[in-house]
Design a protein around this motif. Structure first.
Motif, PDB file in Angstrom:
ATOM      1  N   LEU A 222       3.977 -11.611  -5.460  1.00 53.73           N
ATOM      2  CA  LEU A 222       2.785 -12.454  -5.372  1.00 53.73           C
ATOM      3  C   LEU A 222       1.518 -11.599  -5.324  1.00 53.73           C
ATOM      4  CD1 LEU A 222       1.631 -15.406  -4.642  1.00 53.73           C
ATOM      5  CD2 LEU A 222       1.677 -14.577  -2.293  1.00 53.73           C
ATOM      6  N   LEU A 223       1.532 -10.568  -4.498  1.00 57.53           N
ATOM      7  CA  LEU A 223       0.368  -9.678  -4.407  1.00 57.53           C
ATOM      8  C   LEU A 223       0.111  -9.010  -5.754  1.00 57.53           C
ATOM      9  CD1 LEU A 223       0.494  -7.746  -1.002  1.00 57.53           C
ATOM     10  CD2 LEU A 223      -0.736  -9.813  -1.611  1.00 57.53           C
ATOM     11  N   LYS A 224       1.178  -8.474  -6.345  1.00 59.41           N
ATOM     12  CA  LYS A 224       1.002  -7.743  -7.607  1.00 59.41           C
ATOM     13  C   LYS A 224       0.544  -8.662  -8.731  1.00 59.41           C
ATOM     14  CE  LYS A 224       3.548  -3.694  -6.382  1.00 59.41           C
ATOM     15  NZ  LYS A 224       4.785  -2.918  -6.346  1.00 59.41           N
ATOM     16  N   LYS A 225       1.089  -9.863  -8.766  1.00 57.60           N
ATOM     17  CA  LYS A 225       0.639 -10.823  -9.791  1.00 57.60           C
ATOM     18  C   LYS A 225      -0.837 -11.150  -9.602  1.00 57.60           C
ATOM     19  CE  LYS A 225       5.059 -13.045 -10.791  1.00 57.60           C
ATOM     20  NZ  LYS A 225       5.956 -14.167 -10.449  1.00 57.60           N
ATOM     21  N   SER A 226      -1.234 -11.383  -8.347  1.00 59.00           N
ATOM     22  CA  SER A 226      -2.630 -11.736  -8.075  1.00 59.00           C
ATOM     23  C   SER A 226      -3.572 -10.616  -8.463  1.00 59.00           C
ATOM     24  CB  SER A 226      -2.828 -12.034  -6.590  1.00 59.00           C
ATOM     25  OG  SER A 226      -1.907 -12.986  -6.167  1.00 59.00           O
ATOM     26  N   LEU A 227      -3.080  -9.386  -8.428  1.00 59.79           N
ATOM     27  CA  LEU A 227      -3.944  -8.241  -8.706  1.00 59.79           C
ATOM     28  C   LEU A 227      -3.738  -7.694 -10.117  1.00 59.79           C
ATOM     29  CD1 LEU A 227      -3.457  -6.549  -5.228  1.00 59.79           C
ATOM     30  CD2 LEU A 227      -5.551  -7.636  -6.044  1.00 59.79           C
ATOM     31  N   GLY A 228      -2.987  -8.433 -10.932  1.00 61.13           N
ATOM     32  CA  GLY A 228      -2.764  -7.995 -12.309  1.00 61.13           C
ATOM     33  C   GLY A 228      -1.896  -6.757 -12.424  1.00 61.13           C
ATOM     34  N   LEU A 229      -1.030  -6.527 -11.397  1.00 59.83           N
ATOM     35  CA  LEU A 229      -0.195  -5.324 -11.418  1.00 59.83           C
ATOM     36  C   LEU A 229       1.236  -5.630 -11.867  1.00 59.83           C
ATOM     37  CD1 LEU A 229      -1.349  -3.901  -7.978  1.00 59.83           C
ATOM     38  CD2 LEU A 229      -2.049  -3.100 -10.247  1.00 59.83           C
TER      39      LEU A 229
END
Lengths: 522, 522
Positions: B383-390
């Motif tokens: 979720l964090l990585k998706k939100s940050l485009g990672l």
């Protein structure tokens, strides 16, 4: 035998619980129920803190409480004001109550840090607030906020605060363990000290942060307190308040002193459940005295002993609080459990019959497969009746098909069920959709059967639980499904077990429906 | 500072709870977790009472517990037998433990009514049972069943029973309040009497039928007990046992004596929740010390005071038990959590960035829907990585269809899945069967993806859990699915939530696969 005042604050302190929000209507219903239970005081709210509480007091006049006295809660007046110009105190008078509870600071740390006034001014505020209300009301109680922490930090000052309330005519000095962190030995010592010091009756108001709220209340009573505050089921801010269900049962049944009439104590379980229902909280199975498990026996040895002599494994007779003994069916169960259950279900079963042997064997096999009948008595009753030929088939399944489809990656799944079954010689073939395959199957099954058995229209599923039994096998693990159903007047639970969640749900749903139809015939 | 022995019986007495049924695998996982917490003794079960407990002890040898001593439970030998021919005592030796607890009768009423033997024979049985085990084991504890009731009825006989255990070499005399009905003042007096009478360390085993189990345990400790028994979260028969979470926190933080190392006490909340998850019990919000509401402040005066000076409304610092202060209206707590997690995952995230704001908002929405990331850190990292485009997409789902069919009423259901997906520009369309629809879907998804990502062949699903979130809505209730996956060297957990169990499972399965592929790339 001493008499003790029970002061219920479910409607005020109880409503501070994170997951509780009472409407005015909720509060009125609870007040009526508490009046029927016979508690001495019902704290209805803090009329000066929000319009809902003010409205409650307006409406509560119509309740005509016959046994309990309704009280309002308020703080001491604000520094710099006169009591007669403090909105919070005026709202107590406007609420129309004849009794009130005023809380004030007794911990020097709070006077300094929160109120930021001098110690003397704090004493004056307590005295003036109580004197003012005493002119208009029959009873004014003083809630000594943070008394135990205050006493430990500065006993002289804490005592002065109590003295100010006493001088102003307070009818009870209630020692509050506001942070809930005091332990029983400290409570005993401190209450004894306070009782030496004053002639006014002492009360106890405990919170459960150290998991000792009930014990602290009992210990305070044994040390001489004459008034106890708490909430039904212990609901309240953070970890909650002293649970009055436990407090009343302990004082009355175990210590043999008088809270409420004995016949009213038998309403305890019912009242506890009523309040959970209104608060939209699930019943806590292990709740002392009133919980479903409180007098439930699982082990074989326990069961045979408790049936002969209940006091072997029961500390009180459950009937005294409106509860009852239950014998659970589990892999620890033996013959005596099954016989006892048969009796409950009005099934004749002989202790030495070959049927009993075969039922025990079947039970063992089913439990090995993962069945558990503790939470599913209806399935157990069906099992017994089927084994004894006391059950008839209400329908035959020909087949079903469940389809769950996701047509695009970002669209939700859609579930559909088709079912074909036979009742007598008639075949019914129908279909339904649902939130997921189990719900679709449930809808289709009912749709098909309601034609033949219109009484099923009143049945609905209250709860559905899934438990994965075999860890370590990922999505091919075995699951147990528990279904709770009801028809408005009765509730029953059924169970199914399979590696396929659909199959397990199917078993539980069919049992639920068969149970209803069987009861209808009986 | 006194040192106290913590004896955990979650796996034995805890499993007597009506709604708890541990598999062998569950018990092994809990034992490892308790070892990590650092309790001194873990009672694994009663090997002589059922084959599951015997199997647990066989498997437990592989656990290599490093801090806790595993113990077995048994009764004194049966009347008329010699200890060496009693199957129940022999099974203790066969279990391979180095320490055991033997329970025996100390209430004259039970000796007469349940055992139906003479008082002298009861004494002999206690003595012989303990002597026999002491020859083979390092430690033998004596659980004096019903000691408080026994003492109140016939103190001389109750003392004789303890003396028999002492003479036989028992390492601790554990006073059991088996019916859970004793109140704190009685406990204090009786424990003090016993301590005068014997040199062997005294233990306390309390049940919660009078809502005083924790208080009774604390009172016994203050009166001199050196060993306390209980269960995590207080699970157990009827109203449960003394809750060790509360007992340890009270003794260590409030009374300042030593249970386990201070840094381990910080694992308390995590351990408590882990055990609830394994037992499939919901977390009790108001549970003292470790509950979600235990340090939650609902606004107004409390909030501003508690933020400046926590001790105004908190009896301990929540961090000491791994909990945290929550202010219900603000998301301050959330912010620091997310930042801390980002750091763990090596993600750069600024405290004042707009990304953090949008992550917090998203989290709030997801939690409102029923997501919970405590048991699903891999989903949270995604979720964090998706939100940050990672994060990049590894595949696109075109669609799937699951069919579960029952072709005849008495045949098992069969489940089949078809799936169509795209990796880059290649489309894969395949099908698989499985034990139930979720397993079929899992099989089909892997089959389709393994062509492109052969590393998925090493991944398997270890555990699959379903939790129904909304009681009262039957089969249309919302469910949360937790999946644990692994590839031999690492393990990760993912989550999905939906009213449709297929949809929720799909989300968790996709997260599991994406997480593996992401880690592979990193």
């Amino acid at each position: 035998m001493r008499r003790i005042e029970i002061y219920d604050t479910t409607l005020r302190d109880g409503s501070q619980a994170e997951d509780v929000a009472f409407s005015v209507e909720d509060k009125l219903r609870i007040a009526a129920k508490l009046d029927d239970l016979g508690v001495h005081f019902i704290e209805g709210g803090w009329p000066g803190s929000n319009p809902r509480d003010a409205e409650f007091f307006r409406e509560a006049k119509k309740l005509n409480l016959s046994r309990s006295v309704l009280t309002a809660f308020a703080s001491t007046h604000r520094p710099g004001l006169k009591p007669e110009s403090d909105a919070n105190l005026k709202s107590v008078l406007a609420s129309g109550v004849r009794a009130a509870t005023i809380f004030g600071k007794t911990w020097d740390f709070h006077v300094k840090e929160a109120l930021k006034i001098s110690y003397d001014e704090n004493l004056k505020i307590i005295k003036n607030s109580i004197s003012f209300l005493k002119k208009h009301l029959d009873k004014v109680f003083f809630d000594a906020e943070h008394f135990f922490d205050g006493y430990k930090n500065n006993p002289k000052f804490a005592f002065k605060c109590l003295k100010a309330a006493e001088d102003a005519g307070a009818d009870c000095l209630v020692l509050c363990d506001t942070n809930g962190g005091t332990l029983p030995d400290e409570v005993r010592k401190i209450v004894k000290e306070v009782i030496k010091f004053t002639k006014v009756p002492i009360g106890m108001h405990a919170h459960n942060d150290a998991d000792c709220a009930v014990a602290n209340t009992i210990v305070a009573f044994e040390a001489g307190a004459a008034h106890v505050q708490g909430t039904m089921n212990g609901i309240g801010e953070r970890c909650g308040n002293a649970n009055l269900c436990s407090v009343m049962a302990n004082i009355q049944i175990k210590l043999k002193h008088r809270c409420i009439p004995e016949e009213d104590l038998r309403k305890l379980r019912d009242t506890s459940r009523f309040i959970n229902e209104i608060a939209n909280l699930s019943h806590f199975r292990r709740q002392p005295f009133v919980g479903d498990s409180a007098f439930a026996h699982k082990g074989g040895i326990h069961v045979s002993a408790v049936q002969k002599k209940p006091e072997t494994y029961e500390h009180i007779r459950p009937e005294l609080v409106g509860n009852s003994q239950r014998v659970l069916i589990s892999d620890l169960a033996g013959k005596s459990n099954v016989l006892r259950k048969a009796q409950e279900f009005n099934i004749r079963l002989d202790a030495n019959s070959p049927e009993l042997q075969s039922i025990l064997q079947k039970l063992k096999d089913l439990e090995h497969q993962g069945f558990q009948f503790e939470g599913a008595e209806a399935s157990f009753e069906l099992l017994l009746k089927k084994s004894l030929g006391l059950h008839r088939r209400f329908f035959d399944l020909i087949g079903f098909r469940l389809i769950t489809e996701k047509r695009k990656g970002n669209q939700p799944s859609v579930s559909e069920a088709t079912i074909m079954l036979k009742v007598g010689k008639k075949i019914e073939h129908t279909a339904a959709i649902g939130h997921g395959p189990v719900n679709a199957m449930d809808n289709a099954l009912r749709k098909a059967l309601e034609k033949f058995y219109p009484e099923l229209k009143n049945v609905s599923l209250y709860d559905y639980k899934v438990r994965v039994l075999t860890a370590g096998e990922g999505t091919s693990a075995k699951v147990r499904v528990l279904v709770e159903s009801g028809d408005g007047s009765a509730k029953w639970e059924t169970v199914g077990v399979s590696e396929n969640i659909i199959e397990a749900s199917w078993q539980a749903l069919v049992d639920s429906i068969e149970y209803k139809l069987l009861k209808q015939e009986e």
